[in-house]
Write an enzyme that holds these catalytic residues in place. Structure first.
Site, PDB file in Angstrom:
ATOM      1  N   ARG A 181      -3.687   0.533   9.102  1.00 43.32           N
ATOM      2  CA  ARG A 181      -4.100   0.091   7.783  1.00 43.32           C
ATOM      3  C   ARG A 181      -2.963   0.279   6.780  1.00 43.32           C
ATOM      4  O   ARG A 181      -2.276   1.301   6.786  1.00 43.32           O
ATOM      5  CB  ARG A 181      -5.337   0.853   7.326  1.00 43.32           C
ATOM      6  CG  ARG A 181      -6.523   0.568   8.222  1.00 43.32           C
ATOM      7  CD  ARG A 181      -7.836   1.087   7.664  1.00 43.32           C
ATOM      8  NE  ARG A 181      -8.852   1.020   8.706  1.00 43.32           N
ATOM      9  CZ  ARG A 181      -9.462  -0.088   9.113  1.00 43.32           C
ATOM     10  NH1 ARG A 181      -9.170  -1.236   8.548  1.00 43.32           N
ATOM     11  NH2 ARG A 181     -10.362  -0.047  10.079  1.00 43.32           N
ATOM     12  N   VAL A 212       9.870  -3.574   4.085  1.00 44.51           N
ATOM     13  CA  VAL A 212      10.315  -2.720   5.190  1.00 44.51           C
ATOM     14  C   VAL A 212      10.965  -3.628   6.230  1.00 44.51           C
ATOM     15  O   VAL A 212      10.336  -4.585   6.702  1.00 44.51           O
ATOM     16  CB  VAL A 212       9.137  -1.929   5.811  1.00 44.51           C
ATOM     17  CG1 VAL A 212       9.624  -1.094   6.995  1.00 44.51           C
ATOM     18  CG2 VAL A 212       8.469  -1.043   4.767  1.00 44.51           C
ATOM     19  N   HIS A 215       6.691  -7.136  10.620  1.00 47.31           N
ATOM     20  CA  HIS A 215       5.287  -6.762  10.558  1.00 47.31           C
ATOM     21  C   HIS A 215       4.444  -7.957  10.136  1.00 47.31           C
ATOM     22  O   HIS A 215       4.824  -8.747   9.284  1.00 47.31           O
ATOM     23  CB  HIS A 215       5.037  -5.557   9.646  1.00 47.31           C
ATOM     24  CG  HIS A 215       5.612  -5.655   8.272  1.00 47.31           C
ATOM     25  ND1 HIS A 215       6.966  -5.554   8.017  1.00 47.31           N
ATOM     26  CD2 HIS A 215       5.014  -5.818   7.072  1.00 47.31           C
ATOM     27  CE1 HIS A 215       7.177  -5.657   6.714  1.00 47.31           C
ATOM     28  NE2 HIS A 215       6.000  -5.824   6.117  1.00 47.31           N
TER      29      HIS A 215
END
Length: 114
Positions: free
Chosen positions: A28, A95, A99
């Site tokens: 999460r 980042v 992802h």
């Protein structure tokens, strides 16, 4: 030096992990943009979409299938959800570890707002 996602994958940082296998980890988001906001990351570091190699094709497909399964488990599949990958600065990537965002549980609105 390991990035924050590497540390989560390796168990060095706590996270609310919803799925993990030998290829990907899903957890999460700590600053969710929707009622359900899960990040699916490859366990190996691939910095950006532009760094995906041809031999990563099965891994990327696996990430999408994991997102599908999590959406079903979270009860958001029937109404719909958004999958999104940001790439580099202009794409909003924060980042530098690939992802996939799984977001849903509410109406997501338009893709881009001016």
């Amino acid at each position: 030096m390991a990035n924050i996602f590497e540390k989560i994958v390796n168990g060095e940082l706590d996270a609310d992990i919803v799925f993990q296998d030998d290829r990907v980890t899903a957890f999460r988001d700590i600053a969710p943009k929707a009622r359900v906001h899960v990040l699916i990351v490859p366990n190996q570091v691939i910095e950006t979409v532009d760094d995906i190699a041809d031999e990563d094709e099965a891994l990327i497909g696996h990430m999408v299938l994991v997102a599908r399964d999590i959406a079903r488990q979270e009860g958001i599949a029937e109404d719909g959800y958004r999958l999104m990958i940001n790439c580099r600065e202009h794409g909003g990537q924060e980042v530098y570890h690939l992802h996939l965002h799984l977001m849903g549980g509410q109406h997501m609105g338009p893709m881009v707002c001016r």
